[in-house]
Design an enzyme around this catalytic site. Sequence first.
Site, PDB file in Angstrom:
ATOM      1  N   THR A 398       0.805  -1.179   0.076  1.00 51.37           N
ATOM      2  CA  THR A 398       0.045   0.119   0.166  1.00 51.37           C
ATOM      3  C   THR A 398       0.887   1.389  -0.048  1.00 51.37           C
ATOM      4  OG1 THR A 398      -1.597  -1.164   1.191  1.00 51.37           O
ATOM      5  CG2 THR A 398      -1.850   0.914   1.508  1.00 51.37           C
ATOM      6  N   GLU A 435      -6.630  -8.222  -3.916  1.00 45.38           N
ATOM      7  CA  GLU A 435      -7.470  -7.673  -2.780  1.00 45.38           C
ATOM      8  C   GLU A 435      -8.299  -8.475  -2.348  1.00 45.38           C
ATOM      9  OE1 GLU A 435      -6.520  -4.673  -1.255  1.00 45.38           O
ATOM     10  OE2 GLU A 435      -6.251  -4.227  -3.064  1.00 45.38           O
ATOM     11  N   ASP A 438      -8.262  -9.786   1.317  1.00 45.87           N
ATOM     12  CA  ASP A 438      -8.584  -9.219   2.285  1.00 45.87           C
ATOM     13  C   ASP A 438      -9.994  -9.586   2.808  1.00 45.87           C
ATOM     14  OD1 ASP A 438      -6.438  -7.345   2.531  1.00 45.87           O
ATOM     15  OD2 ASP A 438      -7.347  -5.853   1.821  1.00 45.87           O
ATOM     16  N   SER A 464      -8.268  -1.753   5.577  1.00 41.87           N
ATOM     17  CA  SER A 464      -7.506  -0.864   6.874  1.00 41.87           C
ATOM     18  C   SER A 464      -7.239   0.265   6.353  1.00 41.87           C
ATOM     19  CB  SER A 464      -6.113  -1.739   7.209  1.00 41.87           C
ATOM     20  OG  SER A 464      -6.598  -2.894   7.902  1.00 41.87           O
ATOM     21  N   GLY A 485       0.528  -0.025   5.334  1.00 39.78           N
ATOM     22  CA  GLY A 485       0.904  -0.651   6.289  1.00 39.78           C
ATOM     23  C   GLY A 485      -0.202  -1.822   6.807  1.00 39.78           C
TER      24      GLY A 485
END
Length: 592
Positions: A398, A435, A438, A464, A485
């Site tokens: 990210t 993705e 996630d 996040s 992160g």
Amino acid sequence: MTSTLKSLRHLLLLTPLATACAPGPDVEASLPAAAVTHTTAMVVTANPIATSVGEEILSAGGTAVDAAIAIEAALSLVEPQSSGLGGGGFMVYYHAADQTLEVYDGRETAPSGAHSDMFLQEDGTVYGYLEAKNSGLSIGVPGMVSMLSMAHADRGHLPWGDLLQPAKKLAVEGFAVSPRLRSYFDKYGKRLVSTTVEQGPLDAYNYFFDDSGTLRDRIVNTDYADTLDLIANDPRDFYRGALAQSIVDAASQLPRAGSLSMQDLAQYSARKHDAICMDYRELTLCGPPPPSSWVAVGMALGMLEATDFPTADEMTNWAMFTEAQRLAYADRDHYVADDTVVEVPMAGLLNRDYLAQRAALINQPAIEKIFHGDPWAFEPQRTASLYGQDTTIDYAGTTHFVVVDQWGNAVSMTATVESIFGSTRMAGGMFLNNELTDFAKQPRDAEGVLVANHPAPGKRPRSSMSPTIVLNSDGSFRMATGSPGGNSIIAYTLKTLVGVIDWGLTPQEAVNLPNVVARGDTVRVESARASAEMLDAMREFGFTIKESAGENSGLSMILKHDDGRLEGGVDPRREGTIATIPVRNAAQQAMF
């Protein structure tokens, strides 16, 4: 200065701030990666080339949104381990003329063929991390181009196609592999990418390594230049025609083929939201709604405000900061997901009485075992949706950047391909995201109850990402911050807000503070930046401490002082730089 603030400042490393890594020959050096104070427009990114591109656009009269578009197009090329046009993100935008906030949501969606058990093998076991990541199963519909084009239609000034030209120039002429990009291969070798067809497509290997198997020093990407040409004419062509077909083909390759279809891409559209906000210390702090996890940032702040934080003792401050994190993460992990598919008790999670109830748990010694609370009891409708316990881990591929333009408009944007190089599959010169990992790969808990963040058709996975904009009591811009992160984004972002607002630190000092990440029953502390006294005191408080050799934050901040001066902060843990841009003239300031 109070003794508390003096002590906090002593917790900072005594070593000099990391300087910017030298840009390649294509880009002039702008400014070193140190705090900058000036009355100008400003750009802060995690990559010197991207910072220079943003500076170029603002100098040409572009808005903060224009700069964001050009920056992300460049990052897609020079920082492919972190974000790109094959991924997605969230943009929080502040419009100075009418003091309004807008959120642009470019989060990827699961294809229509997705289902709750998509990451389970035939025997019911969960795919290993790399098996799930480096697969077609993990690729969601990329949302970045749709999001950027939507923001441009609303708040752009320079022509859309012009904003892609700096990235195209880099793609055609080539760019030097940065030290940070090279460091991944130095650390992990070729394990990051497939090296045989049995492991998966060889796109990434052939991109980074030459015929002799040596990592390239310089990369040319004419396929990406062609993609930029295509979408410069019409961004909708990203989601239809030959480019869309190449994305589908990449996701459909064996092994572990995904179900992404042309229809999935054609039906995608970014979304525009109102921001969710939390009043704190005479300020208003705002970020994106679910599936972003910004609500956890607001919750932690609300808990701290319900206590006597900050206190006269800096170690008590760190302990309270840590406990508020643990409580906020527990609720976020359990309740936050795509709220168009599942019910999320947003009113309850941000209810002041609920947060005071949660904050009452903060005391010495540390809470032994953290559990989620019951925000449904504070919802107006009082009806609860019951979810299973979620243990999803999202990883740290990210980036984050902030921009303030000459008219006072601001962008705080976090973008991602999920993990390092996303799925490692490529199309149109872009790395495609992973993705969908996630989502909860184990969709049900031990009792067989679906977790809120389970995979489903058309659903956006929980994120996040928490780009943040802070407003003064009169609605004027105060600060923009955020970080990459993975799950730790919430902790990193919260640290900068508390550092500046409560501890009176500069943006750079707040960024430099040791990272403390408290998700669950173990607290991870960045030992290279924390003092031995801090580590000992936290253990004495009752925390189970795991000393972290390094953290993956990439914080970028801009603070606007009362006199109009801008002050930036950039994370020395990455390659970030700050650029200031002189205001052109007063007449232009009134244009936007």
